[in-house]
Scaffold this active site. Structure first.
Site, mmCIF file in Angstrom:
data_model
loop_
_atom_site.group_PDB
_atom_site.id
_atom_site.type_symbol
_atom_site.label_atom_id
_atom_site.label_comp_id
_atom_site.label_asym_id
_atom_site.label_seq_id
_atom_site.Cartn_x
_atom_site.Cartn_y
_atom_site.Cartn_z
ATOM 1 N N GLY A 145 50.092 24.274 -6.037
ATOM 2 C CA GLY A 145 50.050 25.638 -5.536
ATOM 3 C C GLY A 145 51.322 26.189 -4.930
ATOM 4 C CG ASN A 178 55.518 27.676 -9.525
ATOM 5 O OD1 ASN A 178 56.561 28.263 -9.239
ATOM 6 N ND2 ASN A 178 55.482 26.613 -10.297
ATOM 7 C CG HIS A 193 57.863 24.237 -20.166
ATOM 8 N ND1 HIS A 193 56.836 23.335 -20.335
ATOM 9 C CD2 HIS A 193 58.987 23.651 -20.640
ATOM 10 C CE1 HIS A 193 57.334 22.232 -20.900
ATOM 11 N NE2 HIS A 193 58.629 22.400 -21.092
ATOM 12 C CD GLU A 249 46.133 29.373 -32.164
ATOM 13 O OE1 GLU A 249 46.284 30.439 -32.783
ATOM 14 O OE2 GLU A 249 45.213 28.562 -32.399
ATOM 15 C CD GLU A 250 54.734 26.120 -32.244
ATOM 16 O OE1 GLU A 250 55.663 25.329 -32.062
ATOM 17 O OE2 GLU A 250 54.775 27.051 -33.060
ATOM 18 C CD GLU A 274 63.081 24.848 -3.523
ATOM 19 O OE1 GLU A 274 63.331 26.016 -3.159
ATOM 20 O OE2 GLU A 274 62.116 24.186 -3.097
ATOM 21 C CB ALA A 275 64.903 26.985 -10.683
ATOM 22 C CD GLU A 276 58.610 25.021 -12.003
ATOM 23 O OE1 GLU A 276 57.441 25.295 -11.681
ATOM 24 O OE2 GLU A 276 58.957 23.911 -12.434
#
Ligand code: 3YE
Length: 204
Positions: free
Chosen positions: A12, A14, A109, A142-143, A172-174
């Site tokens: 949690g 993010n 990601h 979808e992929e 941290e970048a996220e």
């Protein structure tokens, strides 16, 4: 504020970054519900503490992926959600769910896509000897991990990095990239074009 928005979360952090972003008066987004497929996770507590409604849709209670996804879809409809952020959600979504939410579904990601798709992206970067990695926020196609890229944030890979130290730097970048990407989409500055590529609307 126009966009309702939901999140599916695990530890949690993010989610917390998105909560803090959307609390700002300048934000184009409002979080209306947080959905987790795991009961008892910290993200649900973070949401409650911020006064946000929560729902658990435990995938173990459903006989098929289609039933699980359609239950999530019902919750999204119940709350009038317009944009969905996958923040640490680790399930592959069905084609029918992904098509229905095309251009409205964001995932983060922990690599600079299209490098290091799939699980253990940080470990893959280390094993490949990459000197730079980072994170990517993309529209979900979808992929898995193949949808159009909205925001990327690079980080260096340092000499003595372990999976843990690199993961922490990427995390941290996220926390910068996900709120930035949500604002771009919720404000209408960025959308997914018919051709599957990003469209910019600078007047939005
Ligand atoms: N689904 C589609 N396209 C996407 N889900 C996510 C991104 C994304 C998506 O771009 N169609 C690895 C999931 C990978 C995996 O095999 N998961 C298992 C469950 C594992 C668990 O519960 O911990 C599974 O059977 O789905 C979100 C990120 C997906 C990460």
């Amino acid at each position: 504020k126009h966009d309702g928005e939901i999140l599916v979360c695990r530890a949690g952090t993010n989610l917390q970054a998105l909560i803090e972003q959307t609390k700002k008066p300048s934000s184009s987004a409002e979080i209306v519900v947080v959905i987790s497929n795991r009961p008892g996770v910290l993200g649900l507590k973070r949401a409650s503490m911020a006064g946000i409604q929560t729902r658990v849709v435990d995938h173990k209670l459903y006989g098929s992926r289609a039933e699980f996804d359609s239950t999530i879809d019902h919750v999204l409809a119940e709350f009038g959600v317009e944009v969905v952020c996958l923040a640490g959600f680790m399930r592959i979504l069905t084609g029918s769910f992904v098509r229905k939410w095309n251009g409205k579904l964001l995932n983060i990601h922990p690599s600079l896509l299209p490098s290091f798709k799939g699980v253990n992206a940080q470990k893959q970067a280390l094993l490949a000897g990459a000197r730079v990695s980072g994170c990517t926020v993309h529209f979900v196609a979808e992929e898995v991990d193949a949808g159009a890229i909205i925001v990327q944030e690079p980080v260096p890979v340092l000499m003595n990095d372990t999976e843990e130290s690199l993961s922490a730097r990427i995390l941290e970048a996220e926390h910068q990239a996900f709120p930035a990407a949500l604002e771009l989409v919720a404000s209408g500055v960025v959308r997914l074009g018919e051709d599957g590529r990003i469209m910019w609307n600078q007047s939005a």
